[in-house]
Design an enzyme around this catalytic site. Structure first.
Site: not given
Length: 406
Positions: A83, A140, A220, A292, A296
């Site tokens: 992503n 993902d 996950h 994972d 941010h």
């Protein structure tokens, strides 16, 4: 630079053995010789699920900062999710990422290619052009909603001998939810994410993988139903593996706080789900633990459970959290944890078990302080927790990529 180990314990070939003395010459290291005593030497860890955010989102993380954080956590191999901007859905896009990796990564970084163009779920990426350049295919962050598109992806993956790595999420069942649809959500007026939004797509994909005979890996997992459908599929001979993450193994939704550091996707589930995941670890249904790691900015994580972005960081704390909360409490053995974090991921994704290693002082107790992270991300539900197990040294390709100088 030379590392000198005394009175250490080494994990090798599935067992621990004492070493009284060892000297290791490390290429590319800086500084004087140093000694490490009363520590454990493990095969360096391997994380098949991290978000390095570059290219496209370097304000959240970069390949350099994320791989440096991984080295500090004891990892020599990480797999970077797609992503990004541009999404690695064609040769030019993934080569841009590979160039950044080659120039700035401090450990081995293996890039995924996306399953669909732009991760939009409408048409497949250039599987044939990408196959030799990626570790596997994944969308993902987004589930592939259309069954016929996933079927086509699995057919191509089978032909190319690549793994489909699936984020399983049925968008039609989300209804704006952002934490687990459990007691906490109901008590505090939050919109919940039901468990079926995860296990439903897993069940669908397992049926397709069984039909096609492709290699399939589930990202996950967080629910008891997910564990059960994967367990039954393995009994039928489906070529499936799966991962879970540290936060699903040690937290439940009664522990949530009104803070963005407790928000991730999938969400922290119930105690019943957590215990089912533990059983899945013990009986081999769950093959590996991945973090994972999803950094941010502070602003993006400052808006509570409802408004914050999904995702937490974890690659610098994963071993210490799991060792403290699962191994020291007798839930699983240390050998099992090393299998989950180092051995099994490499086996599934075709990486050789190299001489890369990490050294941990298992008696060093400290408090997790996000301000000390090498990652640009600071949001973790484990901030302030007291844990045991500090990484003293990580060696990748004969080079010391992390040394604890404190």
């Amino acid at each position: 630079m030379k590392a000198v180990f005394k009175n250490c314990t080494k994990y090798e070939n599935g067992k621990f053995s004492e070493i009284d003395f060892a000297e290791v010459n490390l290429q590319g290291g800086q500084g004087n010789d140093f000694k490490i005593e009363n520590s454990f030497i493990f095969p360096a860890f391997c994380d098949v699920h991290v978000h390095l955010r570059e290219p496209g989102f370097f304000h959240k993380e970069t390949v350099f900062s994320g791989s440096s954080a991984a080295a500090r956590g004891g990892y020599s191999d990480v797999f970077s999710m797609p992503n990004l901007n541009p999404v690695p859905d064609c040769v030019d896009a993934i080569n841009l990422q590979r160039t950044i990796i080659e120039k700035t990564a401090v450990i081995n970084v293996h890039p995924y290619a996306s399953i669909t163009v732009g991760q939009k779920g409408e048409e497949l990426s250039d599987f044939y052009g990408l196959a030799s350049l990626c570790c596997a295919f994944s969308d993902d962050g987004r589930g592939v909603q259309r069954e016929e598109l996933m079927l086509e992806a699995m057919q191509k993956a089978k032909e190319l001998d690549k793994i489909i790595v699936a984020h399983c999420e049925d968008n039609s069942l989300l209804h704006g939810g952002y934490i687990h649809d459990g007691k906490y959500a109901k008590a505090h007026g939050h919109k919940g994410i039901c468990s079926e939004s995860e296990w439903g797509p897993i069940a669908r994909d397992l049926r397709l993988a069984e039909q096609i005979g492709c290699k399939y890996h589930v990202c996950h997992i967080s629910t008891k139903e997910s564990v059960e459908v994967i367990r039954e599929a393995k009994k039928r001979g489906v070529d499936v593996t799966c991962e879970t993450a540290p936060h699903y193994l040690v937290l439940n939704d009664s522990m949530l706080q009104e803070d963005g550091r407790f928000k991730m996707n999938p969400p922290i589930r119930s105690e019943e789900d957590r215990l089912a995941l533990i059983e899945g670890i013990k009986d081999g249904t769950i093959d590996m633990i991945a973090t994972d790691h999803a950094p941010h900015t502070a602003e993006e994580k400052s808006k509570g459970l409802a408004g914050s972005m999904m995702g937490i960081v974890g690659i610098e704390t994963s071993f210490a959290v799991l060792y403290t909360k699962l191994v020291r409490t007798g839930v699983i053995a240390l050998e099992k944890l090393i299998e989950l974090m180092s051995i099994n991921p490499r086996k599934r994704f075709g990486l050789e078990l190299t001489d890369d290693f990490c050294v941990f002082n298992l008696e060093d107790e400290y408090v997790i302080n996000p301000d000390d992270f090498l990652s640009k991300g600071r949001s973790t539900p484990f901030a302030g927790d007291s844990v045991f197990g500090k990484c003293e040294l990580t060696v990748c390709g004969g080079k010391a990529v992390w040394i604890n100088r404190n």
